[in-house]
Design an enzyme around this catalytic site. Structure first.
Site, short mmCIF file in Angstrom:
data_model
loop_
_atom_site.label_atom_id
_atom_site.label_comp_id
_atom_site.label_asym_id
_atom_site.label_seq_id
_atom_site.Cartn_x
_atom_site.Cartn_y
_atom_site.Cartn_z
N TRP A 105 -14.80 7.39 4.00
CA TRP A 105 -14.32 6.25 3.20
C TRP A 105 -15.32 5.11 3.21
O TRP A 105 -15.49 4.42 2.20
CB TRP A 105 -12.94 5.82 3.69
CG TRP A 105 -11.96 6.94 3.57
CD1 TRP A 105 -11.38 7.66 4.57
CD2 TRP A 105 -11.47 7.53 2.34
NE1 TRP A 105 -10.56 8.64 4.06
CE2 TRP A 105 -10.60 8.59 2.70
CE3 TRP A 105 -11.70 7.26 1.00
CZ2 TRP A 105 -9.96 9.38 1.75
CZ3 TRP A 105 -11.06 8.05 0.04
CH2 TRP A 105 -10.21 9.08 0.43
N ASP A 175 -11.67 -2.53 5.68
CA ASP A 175 -10.72 -1.59 5.09
C ASP A 175 -9.83 -1.10 6.24
O ASP A 175 -10.26 -0.31 7.07
CB ASP A 175 -11.47 -0.42 4.45
CG ASP A 175 -10.54 0.66 3.92
OD1 ASP A 175 -9.30 0.51 4.02
OD2 ASP A 175 -11.05 1.68 3.41
N LYS A 199 0.10 4.51 4.49
CA LYS A 199 0.02 5.02 5.87
C LYS A 199 1.08 4.34 6.75
O LYS A 199 1.93 5.01 7.31
CB LYS A 199 -1.36 4.75 6.46
CG LYS A 199 -2.52 4.98 5.52
CD LYS A 199 -2.84 6.43 5.30
CE LYS A 199 -4.17 6.58 4.56
NZ LYS A 199 -4.54 7.97 4.31
#
Length: 364
Positions: A105, A175, A199
């Site tokens: 990511w 992030d 999440k």
């Protein structure tokens, strides 16, 4: 399958939600607050919805003790759109930003930022197959950088930052999609925190952005309206129709965290859950082995392998039959992964640990 007929859900995202939140949403789904409508049917300009919206912002600010010089935004597009919005707002073609690469990511964020300005690798653990987080002394950035970007938890490789870099006057952008709300964090150390909700915060469709107000004043202005953070800050995230049901669910998850004792209690519970599984791996004499180095292990995503490839396939197949969902590793790396987010109960992690021990005993 467990006694409540709920799966042992270890999905990496969208992931488990607190059963209490799901049940409350079920009760209120058809008729929210005696309105005769579902929250999904309401105008986002209505008083009922605005109360939900503002309450969610207030609860997030309270849980994280977010200082007054920060805005909380509810956006769309997932964490992945933030890979673009951050450099679009804060990186000009003649400027440089630093990215710390710790997994897939952060690589994607790095790739997007290249479209807008000069990008520097401040540190990377790619040569080590992303098995660890860089040591703080390895990180190299410049005080002239527009910002420094990190990914706080790496879902694919199972690593997590334990201590964050101190960047001085350079804004630190994080992030936190896969570990937001999992532990206390000093928000004042960051210029921007962003996270997809799917999440720990709620269902997919909402992206939370926590941004320092002075950065809004410095942002580029010659960019599309909806991609300006200032547009959403000035409109209280109501410039266009927000994901209203997702924000309602996010607010209910925040209430659940409060009822569980706040972020300190959530962190303690997460440590206990992860320890159950890591202990099995560590005591298996190599039958199971982890991907991440012990000092960088994630409390959210436990990545591991079974020593024999055929046994690994058998392990995953038998786990599915026993009601364990989502244990396959990411398609890019294979192996096994147990995502133990906030809403995954201790009992679910204990059941997996027991299953792993029994599987080893049967196949050793």
């Amino acid at each position: 399958m467990n006694s409540t007929k709920r799966a042992y859900n270890f999905n990496a995202g969208p992931s488990a939600l607190p059963i209490e939140v799901i049940q409350k949403a079920q009760e209120e789904l058809v008729n929210y607050n005696h309105s005769g409508m579902s929250i999904m049917e309401m105008s986002h300009r209505s008083k009922d919805y605005e109360a939900v919206h503002n309450d969610a912002i207030a609860r997030l600010k309270s849980l994280y003790s977010i200082p007054d010089n920060y805005e909380v935004l509810f956006l769309q597009g997932g964490g992945s759109l933030q890979f673009t919005m951050v450099p679009m707002n804060f990186l000009n073609s003649d400027q440089t930003a630093s990215y710390i690469l710790t997994g897939s990511w952060s690589e994607k964020a790095f790739k997007e930022a290249k479209l807008f300005g000069q990008i520097r690798e401040a540190a990377s653990t790619k040569d080590n197959d992303y098995r660890n987080i860089p040591a703080l002394e390895e990180i190299q950035f410049s005080q002239t950088d527009s910002y420094v970007h990190i990914t706080s938890n790496n879902t694919i490789y199972g690593t997590q930052w334990k201590d964050f870099p101190q960047t001085g006057g350079v804004p630190l952008v994080a992030d936190m999609s896969s570990d937001i709300l999992s532990k206390p964090v000093d928000v004042s150390n960051f210029g921007i925190i962003y996270a997809g909700a799917q999440k720990n915060l709620g269902p997919s469709g909402v992206t939370v952005v926590i941004i320092r107000k002075d950065l809004l004043e410095k942002a580029n202005t010659n960019i599309p309206t909806l991609l300006k953070y200032s547009t959403h800050a000035e409109a209280n995230s109501l410039y266009n129709t927000p994901p209203t049901f997702g924000i309602y669910m996010l607010g209910e998850v925040l209430k659940w965290v409060e009822e569980k004792g706040g972020l300190e209690a959530i962190e303690s519970n997460n440590e206990e859950k992860a320890k159950l599984i890591y202990d099995v791996i560590d005591c298996s004499n190599g039958f199971y082995y982890g991907h991440a180095h012990s000092e960088s292990r994630s409390l959210m995503n436990i990545t591991f392998r079974v020593s024999d490839e055929n046994l690994e396939k058998q392990f995953l197949a038998e786990a599915r039959e026993a009601g364990f969902i989502g244990l396959n590793g990411h398609r890019s790396v294979g192996g096994c992964r147990a995502s133990t987010y906030n809403a995954v109960p201790y009992e679910t992690c204990k059941a997996l640990a027991d299953f792993m021990v029994a599987f080893q005993n049967k196949n050793s």
